[in-house]
Design an enzyme around this catalytic site. Sequence first.
Site, PDB file in Angstrom:
ATOM      1  CG  ASP A 192      30.289  56.165  52.762  1.00  0.00           C
ATOM      2  OD1 ASP A 192      31.095  56.082  51.709  1.00  0.00           O
ATOM      3  OD2 ASP A 192      29.122  56.339  52.655  1.00  0.00           O
ATOM      4  CG  HIS A 224      30.458  57.952  48.813  1.00  0.00           C
ATOM      5  ND1 HIS A 224      29.752  57.247  49.745  1.00  0.00           N
ATOM      6  CD2 HIS A 224      29.381  58.326  47.802  1.00  0.00           C
ATOM      7  CE1 HIS A 224      28.356  57.303  49.664  1.00  0.00           C
ATOM      8  NE2 HIS A 224      28.327  57.862  48.320  1.00  0.00           N
ATOM      9  CG  ASN A 322      21.735  56.951  43.607  1.00  0.00           C
ATOM     10  OD1 ASN A 322      20.956  57.683  44.248  1.00  0.00           O
ATOM     11  ND2 ASN A 322      23.009  57.123  43.474  1.00  0.00           N
ATOM     12  CB  SER A 394      25.335  58.610  48.837  1.00  0.00           C
ATOM     13  OG  SER A 394      25.615  57.526  48.591  1.00  0.00           O
TER      14      SER A 394
END
Length: 445
Positions: A192, A224, A322, A394
């Site tokens: 990530d 994130h 998404n 996520s």
Amino acid sequence: MTNGPMGRRPFGGEPPERADSPMTQQKAEYTGRYVVLLDEQEPQSGIDALQSSVGIASVERVGGAEAEGATELLQRPDTSVLFDDLATAVVEVRPDQRHTLVTTAEAEPTIIAAEPERMVYASVITEPQRTLTGFFPTYRSDEDEVNRHTRAELAASLGPAWDEQNTTWGLQAIRANWSTLTGSAVKVAVLDTGVDTDHQDLTGCLEATASFVPGETVEDGNGHGTHCIGTVAGPVKPEHAPRYGVAGEARMLAGKVLSDRGVGTDGQILAGMAWAVSQGARVISMSLGAPVEPGELFPQTYENVALRALERGTVIVAAAGNESRRPRFVAPVGRPANCPSILAVAALGKDLATAWFSCGAINGAGGEVNIAAPGVDIFSAAPDGTYQTLSGTSMATPHTAGAIALMVQAHPEATAADLRSRLLSGAYPLPQPAADIGSGLLQAP
């Protein structure tokens, strides 16, 4: 939703606020390099064929344990990189030779696939804070009730409202707060935007860190990655927050493959995967990806790398994406989650309905959703020792990675295929179609 100055984007670009019309997807972005999948038994033969017919840049071989060293190599226009452990190369080729590269790959039997390298993004939704009334399935033990209702009907019936004073709604939904397992000593890799290595809740769980982003350390300037790692392994009893981590004693491998802007490349992701496998990760969690078009096939390179990881005992989970704007528009599961050998995770809201942004099974083989997990208004760790609430597939993905870590603790000798099977068969049925939620709501063992 509470956000800091994150500068991140979901698959395909920053979405508008929720709309009732389909979102125009951003076109795929390419780097100009190619990702080449080679025969594991004869990788050099494929490289030799490309060097003789195409004149690819000189090749540097990198082992999985040294994959972090590929970070700068991947930025050099005079260098191609071969990840030995995965028999996968990222090659530099002149623009006028790209067609020749593809035809050479088609003719050479030791080259399995050659695909243009693409840009990859963190998959998080930014939207205004919304107040949702959420409920938990009743799970009634009364025998008469069970006889009168199917499990799906029970899940659909609304029980008591969520109380997050002690435990987040996500952990309650997957029953992690009822599990006696902690993920003790199980290695989980989160690829990530890095991690806040000084976060008071996470310093104790970090086994190893590595950055595959040129010019950036593993420190998370986005937020994130820290949020995702916290969801996997936040402590059972944090001092300043409710419990938010699924597997509080898992050993975390934090691989920074996305920049502080939440952007990376296939080469950086593959380098992180090679490193994670070499470090002994039993689970790789990737809350990242790129959008695909309806009818687009899954990427052969990621699929074969995932198969090779499975053979080594590593399960890979990835965010479904998404891009949807439900109820009027459902986008296909993004890449690399659309690979058959990678578990695609959809997002659920507090009402256990499919999140309005969560992608669905539009495309064929590999493009299905495998399982669903909490992904709306998820509380977890943030940089500078703080916390934040985010939404996206996520956020659903590390819930799933944490649950697999618990399974590994309970069944340390289980193969990766066994772990996948246990995870999917243990899901809690919900009324939504499998195209939206796969096997159902993730459940901790």
